[in-house]
Design a protein around this motif. Sequence first.
Motif, PDB file in Angstrom:
ATOM      1  N   ALA A 419       0.751  -1.674  -0.255  1.00 38.52           N
ATOM      2  CA  ALA A 419       0.027   0.036  -0.177  1.00 38.52           C
ATOM      3  C   ALA A 419       0.709   1.000  -0.181  1.00 38.52           C
ATOM      4  N   GLU A 420       2.210   1.301   0.747  1.00 35.99           N
ATOM      5  CA  GLU A 420       3.026   2.721   0.792  1.00 35.99           C
ATOM      6  C   GLU A 420       3.555   2.496  -0.571  1.00 35.99           C
ATOM      7  N   ARG A 421       3.751   2.153  -1.264  1.00 36.42           N
ATOM      8  CA  ARG A 421       4.729   1.869  -2.344  1.00 36.42           C
ATOM      9  C   ARG A 421       3.564   1.816  -3.960  1.00 36.42           C
ATOM     10  N   GLU A 422       2.450   1.619  -3.117  1.00 32.46           N
ATOM     11  CA  GLU A 422       1.003   1.436  -4.326  1.00 32.46           C
ATOM     12  C   GLU A 422       1.690   0.253  -5.675  1.00 32.46           C
ATOM     13  N   CYS A 423       1.658  -0.409  -5.224  1.00 31.55           N
ATOM     14  CA  CYS A 423       2.854  -1.809  -6.840  1.00 31.55           C
ATOM     15  C   CYS A 423       2.166  -3.288  -5.875  1.00 31.55           C
ATOM     16  N   ILE A 424       2.074  -3.992  -6.750  1.00 26.60           N
ATOM     17  CA  ILE A 424       2.834  -5.260  -6.029  1.00 26.60           C
ATOM     18  C   ILE A 424       4.135  -5.634  -6.288  1.00 26.60           C
ATOM     19  N   ALA A 425       4.278  -6.296  -5.242  1.00 27.69           N
ATOM     20  CA  ALA A 425       5.421  -7.063  -3.990  1.00 27.69           C
ATOM     21  C   ALA A 425       5.867  -8.239  -4.932  1.00 27.69           C
ATOM     22  N   GLN A 426       4.723  -9.063  -4.511  1.00 26.29           N
ATOM     23  CA  GLN A 426       4.764 -10.797  -4.803  1.00 26.29           C
ATOM     24  C   GLN A 426       3.107 -10.787  -5.111  1.00 26.29           C
ATOM     25  N   LEU A 427       3.143 -11.417  -6.948  1.00 27.76           N
ATOM     26  CA  LEU A 427       2.108 -12.155  -7.034  1.00 27.76           C
ATOM     27  C   LEU A 427       2.007 -13.060  -6.280  1.00 27.76           C
ATOM     28  N   HIS A 428       0.355 -13.372  -6.275  1.00 26.65           N
ATOM     29  CA  HIS A 428      -0.444 -14.852  -6.035  1.00 26.65           C
ATOM     30  C   HIS A 428      -1.467 -15.136  -7.229  1.00 26.65           C
ATOM     31  N   THR A 429      -0.860 -16.282  -7.678  1.00 27.95           N
ATOM     32  CA  THR A 429      -1.745 -17.007  -8.223  1.00 27.95           C
ATOM     33  C   THR A 429      -2.946 -17.729  -7.872  1.00 27.95           C
ATOM     34  N   LEU A 430      -4.363 -18.477  -8.643  1.00 25.27           N
ATOM     35  CA  LEU A 430      -5.372 -18.891  -7.746  1.00 25.27           C
ATOM     36  C   LEU A 430      -4.870 -20.451  -8.068  1.00 25.27           C
ATOM     37  N   GLY A 431      -5.231 -21.486  -7.198  1.00 22.07           N
ATOM     38  CA  GLY A 431      -5.456 -22.351  -7.387  1.00 22.07           C
ATOM     39  C   GLY A 431      -3.176 -23.266  -7.004  1.00 22.07           C
ATOM     40  N   GLY A 432      -3.279 -24.931  -7.127  1.00 22.24           N
ATOM     41  CA  GLY A 432      -1.744 -25.060  -6.560  1.00 22.24           C
ATOM     42  C   GLY A 432      -2.104 -26.359  -8.294  1.00 22.24           C
ATOM     43  N   ARG A 433      -2.887 -26.259  -9.297  1.00 25.58           N
ATOM     44  CA  ARG A 433      -2.363 -27.029 -10.146  1.00 25.58           C
ATOM     45  C   ARG A 433      -2.490 -28.479 -10.176  1.00 25.58           C
ATOM     46  N   GLY A 434      -2.670 -28.626  -8.433  1.00 22.14           N
ATOM     47  CA  GLY A 434      -2.703 -30.429  -8.070  1.00 22.14           C
ATOM     48  C   GLY A 434      -3.385 -31.133  -6.895  1.00 22.14           C
ATOM     49  N   PHE A 435      -2.653 -32.126  -5.688  1.00 19.22           N
ATOM     50  CA  PHE A 435      -2.763 -31.595  -5.251  1.00 19.22           C
ATOM     51  C   PHE A 435      -1.821 -31.605  -3.181  1.00 19.22           C
ATOM     52  N   SER A 436      -2.852 -31.749  -2.344  1.00 21.88           N
ATOM     53  CA  SER A 436      -1.495 -32.003  -0.729  1.00 21.88           C
ATOM     54  C   SER A 436      -1.628 -32.988  -0.607  1.00 21.88           C
ATOM     55  N   VAL A 437      -0.964 -33.623   0.718  1.00 21.17           N
ATOM     56  CA  VAL A 437      -1.226 -34.447   1.878  1.00 21.17           C
ATOM     57  C   VAL A 437      -0.805 -33.182   2.610  1.00 21.17           C
ATOM     58  N   TYR A 438      -1.416 -33.280   4.136  1.00 22.69           N
ATOM     59  CA  TYR A 438      -1.447 -32.561   5.468  1.00 22.69           C
ATOM     60  C   TYR A 438      -1.131 -33.466   6.257  1.00 22.69           C
ATOM     61  N   THR A 439      -1.035 -33.313   7.658  1.00 22.24           N
ATOM     62  CA  THR A 439      -0.989 -33.772   8.834  1.00 22.24           C
ATOM     63  C   THR A 439      -2.729 -33.042   9.209  1.00 22.24           C
ATOM     64  N   ALA A 440      -3.448 -33.398   9.923  1.00 27.05           N
ATOM     65  CA  ALA A 440      -4.129 -32.970  11.059  1.00 27.05           C
ATOM     66  C   ALA A 440      -4.178 -31.509  11.789  1.00 27.05           C
ATOM     67  N   ASP A 441      -2.622 -31.185  12.386  1.00 28.22           N
ATOM     68  CA  ASP A 441      -2.459 -29.351  12.384  1.00 28.22           C
ATOM     69  C   ASP A 441      -1.990 -28.801  11.188  1.00 28.22           C
ATOM     70  N   GLY A 442      -2.079 -29.599  10.032  1.00 25.53           N
ATOM     71  CA  GLY A 442      -1.687 -28.869   9.017  1.00 25.53           C
ATOM     72  C   GLY A 442      -0.648 -28.303   8.743  1.00 25.53           C
ATOM     73  N   GLU A 443       0.249 -29.148   9.298  1.00 22.61           N
ATOM     74  CA  GLU A 443       1.728 -29.075   8.570  1.00 22.61           C
ATOM     75  C   GLU A 443       1.690 -30.456   7.138  1.00 22.61           C
ATOM     76  N   ARG A 444       2.064 -29.628   6.194  1.00 21.11           N
ATOM     77  CA  ARG A 444       2.103 -29.584   4.410  1.00 21.11           C
ATOM     78  C   ARG A 444       3.426 -31.327   4.413  1.00 21.11           C
ATOM     79  N   LEU A 445       3.066 -32.511   4.317  1.00 18.15           N
ATOM     80  CA  LEU A 445       3.246 -33.479   3.669  1.00 18.15           C
ATOM     81  C   LEU A 445       4.497 -33.828   2.131  1.00 18.15           C
ATOM     82  N   PHE A 446       2.874 -33.269   1.508  1.00 11.97           N
ATOM     83  CA  PHE A 446       3.846 -34.166  -0.054  1.00 11.97           C
ATOM     84  C   PHE A 446       2.625 -32.685  -0.355  1.00 11.97           C
ATOM     85  N   ASP A 447       3.452 -32.097  -1.804  1.00 11.60           N
ATOM     86  CA  ASP A 447       2.874 -30.679  -2.529  1.00 11.60           C
ATOM     87  C   ASP A 447       3.462 -31.942  -4.383  1.00 11.60           C
TER      88      ASP A 447
END
Length: 590
Positions: A419-447
């Motif tokens: 907001a201060e510089r009024e520009c995008i400092a990091q691009l974020h796109t929609l989705g991950g184009r695949g699947f992931s495996v997580y533990t029940a407390d949110g640790e990602r085991l595989f992407d």
Amino acid sequence: MRTLHRTVAAAAATALTATALSAAVLAPATTAAPAPHSAAAQKGHHAGNHGKGHGQKANPSGKTVELSPAGTHETGVFDTSAAEIPAFDASTDRLFVVNAENGAVDVLDVDSAAAPTYSSTLEMAGVAAADGSVIPAGSTVNSVAVHGGIMAVSVEAPEKTDLGWVAFFQTSTLAPLGAVRVGALPDSVAFSGGYAVVANEGEPADDFSVDPEGSISVITVPKSVKQFSRLSQDSVRTVDFRAFDEGTELPEGVRVFGPDVQTPAGQPDAGYIARNLEPEYVTIDPTGRTAYVSVQEANAVAAVDLKSASLKDLWALQLTDWSTEGKFDASNRDSGIELRHWPVLGVPMPDGIDVYRHRGQDLILTANEGDSREWGDYVDTERVKDLTLCEAEYPNAAELQKNENLGRLNVLTDLGWDAERECIAQLHTLGGRGFSVYTADGERLFDSAGLVEQTIADLIAAGELPVEAFNANNDETPSFDSRSDDKGPEPESVVVGKVQGRTYAFLGLERIGGVMVFDITDPTAATFVDYVNERNWDAEEGDEANYGDMGAEGLEFVPASESPSGVALLIVANEVSGSTTVYEVNPTRK
């Protein structure tokens, strides 16, 4: 609700610097197949291998299961959601398929060869609910689930911001057993043991004039058909997110964004966060104690204790770093299959999820579809070429913003904004184009990162798929590369199944269609096994009757012990083609 305060894995990913990422932006491309001058020019190539009914599939050495089509039911209705979510009842060998076009559930019989045939259609209109309401004509069916000879159906009101219902039926007689009122826009429903659980998505009105709160309804279900007279509105307990508007700290990385508008008239007032979080898909763990719910646009998963009907946890999903974790095709104007690392973070935002037990622990699989919000005048995405990129992080912005590079890619505008510089400092796109495996407390085991797109490219190079299959759309043909600038193959749903002691993930691909199979026996090192797709790549544009299966939406795995053919089944409901295909999951090793 207990206080939820925890630094989630997503925080580490969002801390990546765009400067480091941009250094990899123009790394050499991986081109898996020669680019055609046009998709149409490839029409008919290897036609004998990829016409309707041939089931395109890979043949990797060491493949342990192979999917073969047993039969297909076709509604003959194209692109109106005539086949969305399937649920199989082993006690009657009946298959129930959501037909949103009719606001009903189609009933199919599955024979000893696992082939489905149409039997009847079950209407929701006229079913009386415990609160005195009656499900009206014009209501929409969103999901179905079966347990113990009883079927649960989630029903959206004609005005989607009004409260909806969950209706119950006996699977043998198809007689209605009653209904209860739940939240606005009840979507996915899951049913296990004594509970039916529904994700009340609570989407805003199309013009964004009002926005219902998102919630999760836990319904205590009678144990037998004879006891359904006990079903009452008191059987429903609601899990909401109001605590986050009342002082409980929202876990880091959970995305809350967009306009702040009122709840619909007649519904209890709820705060901005409670209205912003929109539960999407429900799965229940094998013990029947915990439900896991994807909160798609928030890029989060909620865990719900079913006995107490309380929120146990809420955690954000880790982002995919496309500069190092995988390669993807970012443009529909690059004239070919161009898989590269890019200075972009992928926000998984899963739709379908599933849970299974591994060594005594719950593991959650997420189908990382991604989704945008487009309500009224509000849109949360923009093409990279139309954004102002911060010079310090993106010194090569002019090159990046060319159409053949990142210029055409749709990205989220609320993330990465300085907001201060009024520009995008990091691009974020929609989705991950695949699947992931997580533990029940949110640790990602595989992407899987770029594994799905790379596999499709490899199949094309091997002659197993025509080139026009790459990142194709689900309602037109040919449409080579047309989805590269959006969400690629767009994984919609995922289910887990076990065959001969091994555990598999079945991933439905909404755009190209079909199902990819991965061996997840080791959840930290998933491997590709098979891909099937009954889409007819040789069909002429406009010849909808011959398109084959298009738009894989809902999946159901049936273990061999419950299958009428004695072989495990995978059932795929295809939203665009309105068709439902039953596959046998055949082990290749005895």
